[in-house]
Scaffold this motif. Sequence first.
Motif, short mmCIF file in Angstrom:
data_model
loop_
_atom_site.label_atom_id
_atom_site.label_comp_id
_atom_site.label_asym_id
_atom_site.label_seq_id
_atom_site.Cartn_x
_atom_site.Cartn_y
_atom_site.Cartn_z
N MET A 499 0.82 -1.21 0.00
CA MET A 499 0.00 0.00 0.00
C MET A 499 0.85 1.27 0.00
SD MET A 499 -3.32 -0.59 -0.08
CE MET A 499 -4.13 0.77 0.77
N SER A 500 2.07 1.19 0.53
CA SER A 500 2.93 2.38 0.60
C SER A 500 3.22 2.94 -0.78
CB SER A 500 4.23 2.05 1.34
OG SER A 500 4.94 1.03 0.66
N ALA A 501 3.10 2.10 -1.81
CA ALA A 501 3.35 2.57 -3.18
C ALA A 501 2.36 3.67 -3.57
CB ALA A 501 3.25 1.40 -4.17
N LEU A 502 1.20 3.67 -2.96
CA LEU A 502 0.20 4.69 -3.29
C LEU A 502 0.66 6.09 -2.92
CD1 LEU A 502 -3.07 2.85 -2.16
CD2 LEU A 502 -2.18 3.07 -4.47
N LYS A 503 1.43 6.20 -1.85
CA LYS A 503 1.87 7.54 -1.44
C LYS A 503 3.25 7.90 -1.95
CE LYS A 503 3.46 6.01 3.16
NZ LYS A 503 3.32 6.23 4.61
N THR A 504 3.98 6.94 -2.52
CA THR A 504 5.33 7.24 -3.01
C THR A 504 5.44 7.24 -4.53
OG1 THR A 504 5.97 4.90 -2.87
CG2 THR A 504 6.39 6.28 -0.92
N ASP A 505 4.44 6.72 -5.22
CA ASP A 505 4.55 6.59 -6.68
C ASP A 505 4.40 7.95 -7.35
OD1 ASP A 505 4.50 4.46 -9.00
OD2 ASP A 505 2.98 5.95 -9.50
N LYS A 506 5.38 8.30 -8.16
CA LYS A 506 5.39 9.61 -8.81
C LYS A 506 4.29 9.75 -9.85
CE LYS A 506 8.39 12.78 -11.39
NZ LYS A 506 9.75 12.98 -11.99
N LYS A 507 4.12 8.71 -10.65
CA LYS A 507 3.10 8.78 -11.71
C LYS A 507 1.71 8.98 -11.11
CE LYS A 507 1.07 6.18 -15.54
NZ LYS A 507 1.19 5.04 -16.47
N LEU A 508 1.41 8.26 -10.05
CA LEU A 508 0.10 8.39 -9.42
C LEU A 508 -0.10 9.79 -8.87
CD1 LEU A 508 -2.50 6.91 -8.57
CD2 LEU A 508 -1.36 6.30 -6.43
N SER A 509 0.95 10.36 -8.32
CA SER A 509 0.82 11.70 -7.72
C SER A 509 0.55 12.77 -8.77
CB SER A 509 2.10 12.04 -6.96
OG SER A 509 3.21 12.17 -7.85
N ASN A 534 -3.18 9.68 2.65
CA ASN A 534 -1.78 9.55 2.22
C ASN A 534 -1.54 9.94 0.77
OD1 ASN A 534 -0.24 8.06 4.57
ND2 ASN A 534 -2.25 7.06 4.41
N THR A 535 -2.57 10.36 0.08
CA THR A 535 -2.40 10.85 -1.29
C THR A 535 -3.16 12.17 -1.41
OG1 THR A 535 -4.37 9.88 -2.31
CG2 THR A 535 -2.45 8.44 -2.05
N GLU A 536 -3.08 12.77 -2.59
CA GLU A 536 -3.80 14.02 -2.83
C GLU A 536 -5.23 13.77 -3.29
OE1 GLU A 536 -1.67 16.87 -5.19
OE2 GLU A 536 0.26 16.15 -4.47
N PHE A 537 -5.63 12.52 -3.37
CA PHE A 537 -7.00 12.19 -3.78
C PHE A 537 -7.91 12.25 -2.55
CE2 PHE A 537 -4.26 9.89 -6.83
CZ PHE A 537 -4.68 10.50 -8.01
N LYS A 538 -8.49 13.39 -2.32
CA LYS A 538 -9.31 13.59 -1.12
C LYS A 538 -10.79 13.34 -1.36
CE LYS A 538 -5.52 14.96 0.86
NZ LYS A 538 -4.80 14.04 1.77
N ASN A 539 -11.18 13.21 -2.61
CA ASN A 539 -12.60 13.05 -2.96
C ASN A 539 -12.80 11.75 -3.73
OD1 ASN A 539 -13.31 15.91 -2.15
ND2 ASN A 539 -11.83 16.31 -3.80
N TYR A 540 -13.98 11.19 -3.58
CA TYR A 540 -14.27 9.95 -4.31
C TYR A 540 -15.77 9.78 -4.48
CZ TYR A 540 -15.21 8.04 0.38
OH TYR A 540 -15.72 7.83 1.64
N GLU A 541 -16.13 9.02 -5.51
CA GLU A 541 -17.52 8.69 -5.77
C GLU A 541 -17.60 7.24 -6.21
OE1 GLU A 541 -18.78 11.35 -8.81
OE2 GLU A 541 -17.65 10.36 -10.41
#
Length: 573
Positions: A499-509, A534-541
Amino acid sequence: MKIDNKKAGIILSVIIILSLAISTFYMATKQGFHEDELLTYNLANSSKQLSVDGGWNSSEDFSEYLAVSENDRFDYAQVYENQIIDASHPPLYYALVHTVCSLFPNVFSKWLAYSINVLAMVGILILLFKIGKKVSGNNLYALIASGAYALSIACITTTIYLRMYATLTFFVLAFLYMSLVMYEKKNTVRLPDCLMLTLIVILGILTQYYFILFAGLIGLVFLVFKIKERNIKDLVKYIVAAVIGAVIALCIYPYIISNVLGGNRGFGSLDLSNLELVTIFTYLVYKLCTYVQILAKDLFLNQIWLFAVCAGFAVGGGNYFRFAKKHKLNRKAMFIIIPALVYFIGISLVSPFNSDRYVMASLPLISMLFTFVFIKIFELIKNEKVRLVLPASVVLASAIAFCTVTPYYVYGKTNLYETKTDNCVFIGTAMLEWNKCIDKFMNYDSTMIVQTSQMSKTLGDELESFATDRGVVTKGKISELAKAYMFNGDTGKETKDSMSALKTDKKLSELSEVTVYISRLADNDSTIKYITENTEFKNYELIQADYSFDDFYNWYDYFVETESYCNVYRFYK
C-alpha cells in the motif's frame, strides 16, 4: 413413428445447428469473464509476469498476458511448463487453445476458445444420439433425448464457458460410447476397438482429471456385466486397453499423480479435526441442495418444484415398469444411470466449489435419463397424436427456459467497461483477485496493482450469517472452511502489503483522477481512509458496488455472477 437413418441424420444436424446458433447468440452478448476463463488464455499462451506488488502495467502488458506473441506461436513446451507451475490441470485443453490462438497472434478474443467448445459440442450431440440409439434401439427416441439436452440451459452454459469442460464431456461420452460398442461384442472385440479406447483414455485424462472418475464408474458397470455374462476375454481386453491408455497419459504428463493427490483444494486442504461433525454434515447437506438448484436451473426451467415433480415421475415410473409390468431394465441403460447419478452425487459432495462446471459431464446423460423415462411412460398411451406431446413439451420447455433463465457466465450487467478515467489502481489481497478484472484493465492506459494486508473486518461475520441462514450449523468455524476455498487450499499463502506505493509513486501523484478497484476481501473503509490521508485524492464517488452474498443461495454463484469482486470508485483531487 419410425425414422430411418438418413432422416435421423438430417434432423440431428438441424438440432445441432439450432443449439449452436443459440449458444452463439449468448456468446455474442457475453460481456465479462469468469476468472478461470481468463486463466485459460494465460496458461495456454503466455509466460508473461505482471507487476502485482505496487507497479504499473500497461494495456499492452495485459494483452501479452492473455494472447500469443508472434515469437511464441505453437510453443507447446511453454504450455506444458505453465501447467506444471499451475499444478491444477493436465495440458491437452490448453494446447488446443494455444493452437487456435497461435493462428491469431497478439489477439485476445472470446471467440478463439469458443471455437474449441463449438467443435466439442458438435461431437457431444452426435455421441449423445449414438448412445441414445444403442440404449433405446430407436432413432426417434435418440433424437428426442439429444434435442432435450441440445436445447437446454445446460448445453448452452457448457458451450459458452471457456474452460475444458465441454472437451471433458466429449471424451466422457466417447468413452461411454466405446464401452457400449465393446459391451455389445461377445468375444469379438478386435484390436481397432482396443486402440480407440486407449486413445480416448489418453486424451480424456490429459484433458481433466474428473475423466478418471467418470471412466472408472463406466468401467465398473462394464466389469460387473461382463463377469455376470462370463465374457472374461473381452473384459481383459477392455481393462488392458484402458490401463495402457492411463499409463501412456502418465508418461506424457507424470505430474498427474501429484496434481490429483496433492490435496490443495477444498476439503483436502482442511484439518477436519478442527470442524465439528454437525458442521461438516450440515454443510454437505447444503452442498447437495446447491447442486439440486444447479440441476433445476440447467434442465428444469430453474424451478426446483418442477425437478421434484419430474424426479417423482421418473422414480415412480421406473418402479411401475419394474415391479408392476415386470419389465427388466435394459443393461445398456445402466451405463447411463449408474455413472451419471453416482458421479453427480459424488462430485456434489467433494467438489472444491459448488459449481455447475464440475457436473457438466453428467448433464447430457441425466437429461437423457429423464427423457427416456418419460418416453417409456408415454408409450402407455396408444394414441400416437397424444404421444407427440412429449417432443412438443421439450420444445416448449426450451422456449420458456431461454425466455426466463439466463445461462451462467454471460455477465453483461456492468458499466465497468466504460472507463471513467484513463488510469486505474487495483487494491486486493493474497487471493490475487486482480485475475478477475484483467479484461477490464485492458481498457485503461495503465493499471497499478497493489496488495493490502488489511482483510475485511466484516467478511467473517457475513459468511457466518450467510451459512447459518442456509441451515449450516457453523459453530463459529465456517470462516476456516471459506478461507481454504478462497485460497485454493493454500491457507498459508504469503500476505504482502504494498500500500505504501500509493503515497510514493510519482506517476500516481501526477494524476488528477483515477479509478480504484477495492477488493471485497480487503477492508474497504481502511483502504479509502489510507488513500484520502496519504495521497492528494481527497474526494471519491462510487462507480459500482459489488454484489451482496445474500443475493445468492449458492455462495459460489457470487463468484459466477460478480463482475469484479470489488467496489469500484473514482478518486479525484
